[in-house]
Design an enzyme around this catalytic site. Sequence first.
Site, PDB file in Angstrom:
ATOM      1  N   GLU A 114      -9.164 -13.412  10.613  1.00 21.51           N
ATOM      2  CA  GLU A 114     -10.328 -12.601  10.275  1.00 21.51           C
ATOM      3  C   GLU A 114     -10.580 -12.598   8.769  1.00 21.51           C
ATOM      4  OE1 GLU A 114     -10.526  -9.495  13.986  1.00 21.51           O
ATOM      5  OE2 GLU A 114      -9.132  -9.020  12.405  1.00 21.51           O
ATOM      6  N   CYS A 134       1.528 -12.847  10.635  1.00 25.79           N
ATOM      7  CA  CYS A 134       2.392 -12.626   9.475  1.00 25.79           C
ATOM      8  C   CYS A 134       3.835 -12.626   9.950  1.00 25.79           C
ATOM      9  CB  CYS A 134       2.051 -11.284   8.822  1.00 25.79           C
ATOM     10  SG  CYS A 134       2.890 -11.010   7.248  1.00 25.79           S
ATOM     11  N   CYS A 141       1.267  -1.775   9.836  1.00 31.85           N
ATOM     12  CA  CYS A 141       0.235  -2.815   9.725  1.00 31.85           C
ATOM     13  C   CYS A 141      -0.005  -3.486  11.067  1.00 31.85           C
ATOM     14  CB  CYS A 141       0.661  -3.855   8.685  1.00 31.85           C
ATOM     15  SG  CYS A 141      -0.474  -5.254   8.585  1.00 31.85           S
ATOM     16  N   GLY A 194      -1.639 -11.977   6.720  1.00 29.26           N
ATOM     17  CA  GLY A 194      -0.620 -12.859   6.160  1.00 29.26           C
ATOM     18  C   GLY A 194      -0.094 -12.439   4.807  1.00 29.26           C
ATOM     19  N   SER A 226      -2.530  -9.849  -3.124  1.00 32.07           N
ATOM     20  CA  SER A 226      -1.668  -8.729  -2.752  1.00 32.07           C
ATOM     21  C   SER A 226      -0.416  -9.246  -2.054  1.00 32.07           C
ATOM     22  CB  SER A 226      -2.428  -7.783  -1.810  1.00 32.07           C
ATOM     23  OG  SER A 226      -1.563  -6.793  -1.314  1.00 32.07           O
ATOM     24  N   SER A 248       2.115  -4.156  -2.499  1.00 33.74           N
ATOM     25  CA  SER A 248       2.151  -3.142  -1.443  1.00 33.74           C
ATOM     26  C   SER A 248       3.418  -2.321  -1.621  1.00 33.74           C
ATOM     27  CB  SER A 248       2.151  -3.830  -0.074  1.00 33.74           C
ATOM     28  OG  SER A 248       0.936  -4.498   0.106  1.00 33.74           O
ATOM     29  N   PHE A 249       3.305  -1.232  -2.355  1.00 31.95           N
ATOM     30  CA  PHE A 249       4.504  -0.475  -2.743  1.00 31.95           C
ATOM     31  C   PHE A 249       4.891   0.516  -1.645  1.00 31.95           C
ATOM     32  CE2 PHE A 249       7.095   1.990  -5.837  1.00 31.95           C
ATOM     33  CZ  PHE A 249       7.838   0.926  -6.296  1.00 31.95           C
ATOM     34  N   HIS A 250       4.025   1.475  -1.396  1.00 31.27           N
ATOM     35  CA  HIS A 250       4.066   2.325  -0.199  1.00 31.27           C
ATOM     36  C   HIS A 250       5.212   3.323  -0.062  1.00 31.27           C
ATOM     37  CE1 HIS A 250       0.769  -0.105   0.961  1.00 31.27           C
ATOM     38  NE2 HIS A 250       1.436  -1.092   1.512  1.00 31.27           N
ATOM     39  N   ASN A 325      -5.229   3.480   7.975  1.00 33.31           N
ATOM     40  CA  ASN A 325      -6.219   3.145   8.999  1.00 33.31           C
ATOM     41  C   ASN A 325      -5.510   2.997  10.333  1.00 33.31           C
ATOM     42  OD1 ASN A 325      -8.555   2.972   7.280  1.00 33.31           O
ATOM     43  ND2 ASN A 325      -7.586   1.155   6.409  1.00 33.31           N
TER      44      ASN A 325
HETATM   45  N1  SAH Z   1       0.514  -9.212   3.153  1.00 29.22           N
HETATM   46  C1  SAH Z   1      -0.040  -8.754   1.940  1.00 29.22           C
HETATM   47  C2  SAH Z   1      -1.548  -8.703   1.945  1.00 29.22           C
HETATM   48  C3  SAH Z   1      -2.246  -8.183   3.174  1.00 29.22           C
HETATM   49  S1  SAH Z   1      -2.185  -6.472   3.524  1.00 29.22           S
HETATM   50  C4  SAH Z   1       0.529  -7.416   1.584  1.00 29.22           C
HETATM   51  O1  SAH Z   1       1.191  -6.814   2.401  1.00 29.22           O
HETATM   52  O2  SAH Z   1       0.348  -6.979   0.451  1.00 29.22           O
HETATM   53  C5  SAH Z   1      -3.363  -5.707   2.431  1.00 29.22           C
HETATM   54  C6  SAH Z   1      -3.053  -4.228   2.161  1.00 29.22           C
HETATM   55  O3  SAH Z   1      -3.358  -3.398   3.288  1.00 29.22           O
HETATM   56  C7  SAH Z   1      -1.576  -4.011   1.878  1.00 29.22           C
HETATM   57  O4  SAH Z   1      -1.369  -3.131   0.802  1.00 29.22           O
HETATM   58  C8  SAH Z   1      -1.111  -3.387   3.156  1.00 29.22           C
HETATM   59  O5  SAH Z   1       0.067  -2.710   2.948  1.00 29.22           O
HETATM   60  C9  SAH Z   1      -2.281  -2.505   3.528  1.00 29.22           C
HETATM   61  N2  SAH Z   1      -2.263  -2.069   4.922  1.00 29.22           N
HETATM   62  C10 SAH Z   1      -1.675  -2.678   5.966  1.00 29.22           C
HETATM   63  N3  SAH Z   1      -1.864  -1.953   7.100  1.00 29.22           N
HETATM   64  C11 SAH Z   1      -2.588  -0.868   6.753  1.00 29.22           C
HETATM   65  C12 SAH Z   1      -3.137   0.226   7.496  1.00 29.22           C
HETATM   66  N4  SAH Z   1      -2.978   0.329   8.804  1.00 29.22           N
HETATM   67  N5  SAH Z   1      -3.829   1.147   6.817  1.00 29.22           N
HETATM   68  C13 SAH Z   1      -4.049   1.028   5.490  1.00 29.22           C
HETATM   69  N6  SAH Z   1      -3.577   0.011   4.748  1.00 29.22           N
HETATM   70  C14 SAH Z   1      -2.844  -0.936   5.362  1.00 29.22           C
HETATM   71 FE1  SF4 Z   2       2.267  -8.842   6.616  1.00 25.50          FE
HETATM   72 FE2  SF4 Z   2       1.095  -7.515   4.559  1.00 25.50          FE
HETATM   73 FE3  SF4 Z   2       0.858  -6.625   7.100  1.00 25.50          FE
HETATM   74 FE4  SF4 Z   2       3.205  -6.464   5.837  1.00 25.50          FE
HETATM   75  S1  SF4 Z   2       1.280  -5.380   5.254  1.00 25.50           S
HETATM   76  S2  SF4 Z   2       2.885  -7.168   7.972  1.00 25.50           S
HETATM   77  S3  SF4 Z   2       3.192  -8.335   4.643  1.00 25.50           S
HETATM   78  S4  SF4 Z   2       0.054  -8.543   6.316  1.00 25.50           S
END
Ligand code: SAH
Ligand code: SF4
Length: 391
Positions: A114, A134, A141, A194, A226, A248-250, A325
């Site tokens: 997508e 991924c 995610c 990915g 990212s 993606s620190f979180h 989300n």
């Molecule tokens: N794989 C890479 C890039 C894709 S994810 C990464 O993890 O950085 C892009 C961003 O969306 C990342 O910061 C990820 O942590 C965030 N993300 C993933 N799932 C999410 C969700 N359900 N709600 C909000 N952000 C989310």
């Molecule tokens: Fe893959 Fe990024 Fe999703 Fe983690 S947040 S599963 S690294 S796409």
Amino acid sequence: MTDTPITPEVTALARPVPGEARNLVGKTRDQLRAMLLAAGTPERQLRMRVGQIWQWIYQKGVRDFAQMTNLAKDYRAMLAETFTIELPEVVTRQVSEDGTRKYLVRVAGGHEVETVYIPEEGRGTLCISSQVGCTLTCSFCHTGTQRLVRNLTAAEIVGQIMLVRDDLGEWPAPGRAPKNETRLLSNIVLMGMGEPLYNFEAVRDAMKIAMDGEGISLSRRRITLSTSGVVPEIARTAREIGCMLAVSFHATTDPVRDRLVPINRKWNIAALLAALRDYPRLSNSERITFEYVMLDGVNDSDEDARRLVKLIAGIPAKINLIPFNEWPGAPYRRSPEARIRAFADIIYKAGYASPIRTPRGEDIMAACGQLKSATERARRSRREIAAEAGL
Ligand code: SAH
Ligand code: SF4
């Protein structure tokens, strides 16, 4: 916790993609040069031919060799017999109430990814995918619940930009290349499906093509990659791509980050921060974006906010707070709005920008972390339906 792989399955990633060898899209200038030479282009013409073909493909959006009118007819015929100019195919396009467009794109082998276009005031951001699925399994995610099928090729990555330009009608009239500032597609984020740093070479080549001044010509500062924290590739991103970096620190403790972003078990918070402190391009004008997803009761306390500020001390940074989300079956809930604001306030008072990302395209499942191939989604819901029916 299940025993999930935290490194890519290299054999599955490296499988050759059918048609790739003939496709001129996604090749670097050097590769293009070698292909034209092998096809019999006289050496003294090579430089010029590479430039001409490059401009037709990336500046003018031409897909048919017959339209390359500054090349001799015979030469065009030879090119058409030997090569292709191929983009991935758009299967469906959905438009959200807020104008966000989500494209389901089919790549060779029938796999789907997508791509999301987000129009904003005075700019437009394209969120592109780097892999089918991924290998990582971040627990919040949606993409992480999909098994990785393969890495995208450079053609399939830059192809996402090109097909959205087709849809927006944004190939310039001859001699009138639009400035970055006035473009519908002005920014790129590698935040789709990915982990881009597990597909480094293809991502690098595709971004180099997007930045090339004789083609799509996007400034490196308008491209943000990212990563979930692939530490050994971080410095290389600055050196070889030169784009902006988001991480993606979180979470602010290793036990919580281990659970949310399992790659943390391999490279923990200290290792990640050390790599970021050493990031070659770090400066106040090129800050690192820390992405932080707000999960109710998991990582959203005042204490977390204060710890976050302490951890990143000294790193030029901006903290992007992402309201979680939701997706079907997700094990978390979004933090309440007041909690997100209180968290943002602590960070802001410590001197960091702390924008709260507005979810876009939620009605079409196009928001961050909601991406997943429709086929995968259908398969899952069939499984769920079967489970509910007791089958
Ligand atoms: N794989 C890479 C890039 C894709 S994810 C990464 O993890 O950085 C892009 C961003 O969306 C990342 O910061 C990820 O942590 C965030 N993300 C993933 N799932 C999410 C969700 N359900 N709600 C909000 N952000 C989310
Ligand atoms: Fe893959 Fe990024 Fe999703 Fe983690 S947040 S599963 S690294 S796409």
